[in-house]
Design a protein around this motif. Structure first.
Motif, PDB file in Angstrom:
ATOM      1  N   ARG A 197       0.843  -1.187   0.000  1.00  0.00           N
ATOM      2  CA  ARG A 197       0.000   0.000   0.000  1.00  0.00           C
ATOM      3  C   ARG A 197       0.883   1.243   0.000  1.00  0.00           C
ATOM      4  O   ARG A 197       2.052   1.194   0.386  1.00  0.00           O
ATOM      5  CB  ARG A 197      -0.946   0.012   1.198  1.00  0.00           C
ATOM      6  CG  ARG A 197      -0.257   0.064   2.549  1.00  0.00           C
ATOM      7  CD  ARG A 197      -1.193  -0.280   3.688  1.00  0.00           C
ATOM      8  NE  ARG A 197      -1.517  -1.700   3.699  1.00  0.00           N
ATOM      9  CZ  ARG A 197      -2.248  -2.300   4.640  1.00  0.00           C
ATOM     10  NH1 ARG A 197      -2.745  -1.579   5.611  1.00  0.00           N
ATOM     11  NH2 ARG A 197      -2.498  -3.587   4.592  1.00  0.00           N
ATOM     12  N   GLY A 199       0.897   5.709   0.682  1.00  0.00           N
ATOM     13  CA  GLY A 199       0.226   6.766   1.416  1.00  0.00           C
ATOM     14  C   GLY A 199       0.965   8.079   1.308  1.00  0.00           C
ATOM     15  O   GLY A 199       2.021   8.180   0.676  1.00  0.00           O
ATOM     16  N   TYR A 201      -0.151  11.466   0.042  1.00  0.00           N
ATOM     17  CA  TYR A 201      -0.258  12.016  -1.310  1.00  0.00           C
ATOM     18  C   TYR A 201      -0.228  13.548  -1.327  1.00  0.00           C
ATOM     19  O   TYR A 201      -0.328  14.136  -2.404  1.00  0.00           O
ATOM     20  CB  TYR A 201      -1.561  11.537  -1.956  1.00  0.00           C
ATOM     21  CG  TYR A 201      -1.607  10.033  -2.143  1.00  0.00           C
ATOM     22  CD1 TYR A 201      -1.086   9.438  -3.272  1.00  0.00           C
ATOM     23  CD2 TYR A 201      -2.189   9.218  -1.169  1.00  0.00           C
ATOM     24  CE1 TYR A 201      -1.126   8.061  -3.440  1.00  0.00           C
ATOM     25  CE2 TYR A 201      -2.229   7.845  -1.328  1.00  0.00           C
ATOM     26  CZ  TYR A 201      -1.695   7.272  -2.467  1.00  0.00           C
ATOM     27  OH  TYR A 201      -1.743   5.911  -2.621  1.00  0.00           O
ATOM     28  N   ASP A 218      -5.139  13.133   0.008  1.00  0.00           N
ATOM     29  CA  ASP A 218      -4.965  11.753   0.463  1.00  0.00           C
ATOM     30  C   ASP A 218      -6.099  10.868  -0.055  1.00  0.00           C
ATOM     31  O   ASP A 218      -5.864   9.734  -0.493  1.00  0.00           O
ATOM     32  CB  ASP A 218      -4.911  11.703   1.990  1.00  0.00           C
ATOM     33  CG  ASP A 218      -3.579  12.165   2.536  1.00  0.00           C
ATOM     34  OD1 ASP A 218      -2.568  12.036   1.810  1.00  0.00           O
ATOM     35  OD2 ASP A 218      -3.538  12.656   3.673  1.00  0.00           O
ATOM     36  N   ARG A 219      -7.315  11.366  -0.011  1.00  0.00           N
ATOM     37  CA  ARG A 219      -8.443  10.590  -0.526  1.00  0.00           C
ATOM     38  C   ARG A 219      -8.396  10.489  -2.039  1.00  0.00           C
ATOM     39  O   ARG A 219      -8.630   9.420  -2.603  1.00  0.00           O
ATOM     40  CB  ARG A 219      -9.752  11.225  -0.069  1.00  0.00           C
ATOM     41  CG  ARG A 219      -9.940  11.263   1.438  1.00  0.00           C
ATOM     42  CD  ARG A 219     -11.318  11.791   1.816  1.00  0.00           C
ATOM     43  NE  ARG A 219     -11.509  13.173   1.377  1.00  0.00           N
ATOM     44  CZ  ARG A 219     -11.159  14.228   2.096  1.00  0.00           C
ATOM     45  NH1 ARG A 219     -10.605  14.064   3.295  1.00  0.00           N
ATOM     46  NH2 ARG A 219     -11.380  15.455   1.648  1.00  0.00           N
ATOM     47  N   ALA A 222      -5.375   8.127  -3.154  1.00  0.00           N
ATOM     48  CA  ALA A 222      -5.629   6.700  -2.941  1.00  0.00           C
ATOM     49  C   ALA A 222      -6.573   6.123  -3.988  1.00  0.00           C
ATOM     50  O   ALA A 222      -6.543   4.920  -4.270  1.00  0.00           O
ATOM     51  CB  ALA A 222      -6.203   6.494  -1.543  1.00  0.00           C
ATOM     52  N   ARG A 223      -7.393   6.985  -4.594  1.00  0.00           N
ATOM     53  CA  ARG A 223      -8.344   6.505  -5.594  1.00  0.00           C
ATOM     54  C   ARG A 223      -7.816   6.619  -7.021  1.00  0.00           C
ATOM     55  O   ARG A 223      -7.987   5.697  -7.818  1.00  0.00           O
ATOM     56  CB  ARG A 223      -9.643   7.288  -5.466  1.00  0.00           C
ATOM     57  CG  ARG A 223     -10.706   6.873  -6.467  1.00  0.00           C
ATOM     58  CD  ARG A 223     -12.016   7.601  -6.219  1.00  0.00           C
ATOM     59  NE  ARG A 223     -13.047   7.160  -7.165  1.00  0.00           N
ATOM     60  CZ  ARG A 223     -14.283   7.637  -7.199  1.00  0.00           C
ATOM     61  NH1 ARG A 223     -14.652   8.565  -6.316  1.00  0.00           N
ATOM     62  NH2 ARG A 223     -15.135   7.188  -8.081  1.00  0.00           N
ATOM     63  N   PRO A 226      -2.856   5.685  -7.019  1.00  0.00           N
ATOM     64  CA  PRO A 226      -2.474   5.011  -5.768  1.00  0.00           C
ATOM     65  C   PRO A 226      -0.997   4.674  -5.647  1.00  0.00           C
ATOM     66  O   PRO A 226      -0.477   4.634  -4.530  1.00  0.00           O
ATOM     67  CB  PRO A 226      -3.341   3.741  -5.784  1.00  0.00           C
ATOM     68  CG  PRO A 226      -3.685   3.523  -7.219  1.00  0.00           C
ATOM     69  CD  PRO A 226      -3.797   4.881  -7.824  1.00  0.00           C
ATOM     70  N   GLY A 229       2.147   7.451  -3.986  1.00  0.00           N
ATOM     71  CA  GLY A 229       2.247   7.989  -2.643  1.00  0.00           C
ATOM     72  C   GLY A 229       3.689   8.212  -2.246  1.00  0.00           C
ATOM     73  O   GLY A 229       4.616   7.572  -2.764  1.00  0.00           O
TER      74      GLY A 229
END
Length: 267
Positions: A197, A199, A201, A218-219, A222-223, A226, A229
Motif C-alpha cells: 500500500r 500513502g 499524497y 490523500d483521498r 488513494a483513488r 495510488p 504515494g
C-alpha cells in the motif's frame, strides 16, 4: 554519528515528517495485530512504536551501532530524539546486516526505513530471510522516489549538481529504494509479497498549515493515483519450497457408527 541518520531523525520532527510517521503508525497498528508467533523485532526508528498492537510475548527494538546512546566522546546534540513516552526502550545495539539471532528464530521483523539507511540493503534482506521462521513476515517501509516528494527531491539534487544552490525537501539519506526494486529483491530471496500500500499524497510543502489544507489529496490520491504515494508499506512472507502448514490437529475424530445388521428371526 552518520550525517544521513542525523538528517532523517531531525526531518521526522518537521510537519511533513510527523505527517508521514502518523500514516505509518496507523498502518503498523492494522498489520501487526494479525501477526502471530513468539518473537518480533523492530530494527531502527525507535520514535515509531510499530509493535504496539502486536501480541507476541517477546518483542524487541534494536538500533544500529552508530545510533548507540552516547558513545565515548559524543555530544548529546549529535544524537536523535529520545524515545517518546509509551514506546519500547531499545534493548539491543546491532548491525542490521549481521543480526545476533539464530537461523529461523523470529516470527516478525519490522524494517521502518531501515533499508534506505543501510550501506548494504541486499545483505540486510538476506539476514532477515535467515532469521525468519518459515511463513514468518517482514514489514518494510520506505520513501517512494516515484511521488511528488520524490520529484521535488530529484529536482533539488539536479539544481545542486548544476551549482545553482537549491535545498532538498527530503534528507540526504542516499538513493531511496523504489518499491519495484524491492519486490525484485524479495522475490529472489523467496519472499512473497502479501500486501502493498501507498500513502501520503499531499504535495511537498513544509508548513503544517498547507499540509492541513491539502488533506483532500490523500483521498483523491488513494483513488486516482495510488502507486504515487510518498511512502510505501510492504508486507512479505518467507516461503519455503516443499513446506506446507497443516491445519489444527486437536479436533477429535468421530468414529463411524457401526451399520445395523439385520438378523432373521427363527420360527
Amino acid at each position: 554519528m552518520n550525517p544521513s541518520i542525523i538528517g532523517l531523525q531531525h526531518w521526522f520532527r518537521t510537519p511533513p515528517g510527523r505527517y508521514l510517521l502518523d500514516w505509518e503508525s496507523a498502518q503498523f497498528d492494522m498489520v501487526v495485530d494479525d501477526c502471530f508467533g513468539y518473537h518480533a523485532l523492530q530494527m531502527g526508528l525507535p520514535q515509531l512504536h510499530t509493535l504496539r498492537m502486536n501480541r507476541m510475548p517477546h518483542r524487541w527494538v534494536a538500533l544500529p551501532e552508530f545510533m548507540a546512546p552516547f558513545p565515548d566522546g559524543a555530544e548529546a546534540a549529535d544524537h536523535p530524539d529520545p524515545v517518546p513516552d509509551g514506546a519500547p526502550v531499545p534493548c539491543l545495539i546491532t548491525d542490521a546486516a549481521a543480526l545476533p539471532f539464530p537461523e529461523a528464530s523470529l516470527d516478525l521483523v519490522i524494517l521502518p526505513h531501515t533499508l534506505e539507511l543501510s550501506a548494504d540493503p541486499h545483505q540486510v534482506l538476506r539476514e532477515v530471510e535467515r532469521v525468519l521462521v518459515p511463513e514468518g513476515r517482514v514489514v518494510v517501509t520506505g520513501l517512494n522516489p516515484a511521488s511528488l516528494w520524490g520529484l521535488k527531491q530529484g529536482t533539488g539534487r539536479l539544481v545542486q549538481r548544476l551549482g545553482l544552490g537549491g535545498e532538498l525537501y527530503l534528507p540526504e539519506a542516499g538513493d531511496f529504494i523504489g518499491p519495484w526494486r524491492l519486490r525484485d529483491w524479495m522475490r529472489l530471496l523467496g519472499f512473497e509479497v502479501e500486501s502493498e500500500r501507498f500513502g501520503c499524497y499531499r504535495p511537498a510543502v513544509r508548513s503544517e498549515q498547507w499540509l492541513a489544507r491539502m488533506a483532500w489529496m490523500d483521498r483523491a490520491g488513494a483513488r486516482w493515483w495510488p502507486i504515487f504515494g510518498a511512502v510505501y508499506f510492504i508486507v512479505a512472507v518467507k516461503r519455503v519450497r516443499g513446506m506446507r502448514l497443516l491445519g489444527p490437529a486437536w479436533r477429535p475424530r468421530v468414529a463411524a457408527a457401526a451399520a445395523p445388521v439385520s438378523v432373521a428371526r427363527r420360527q
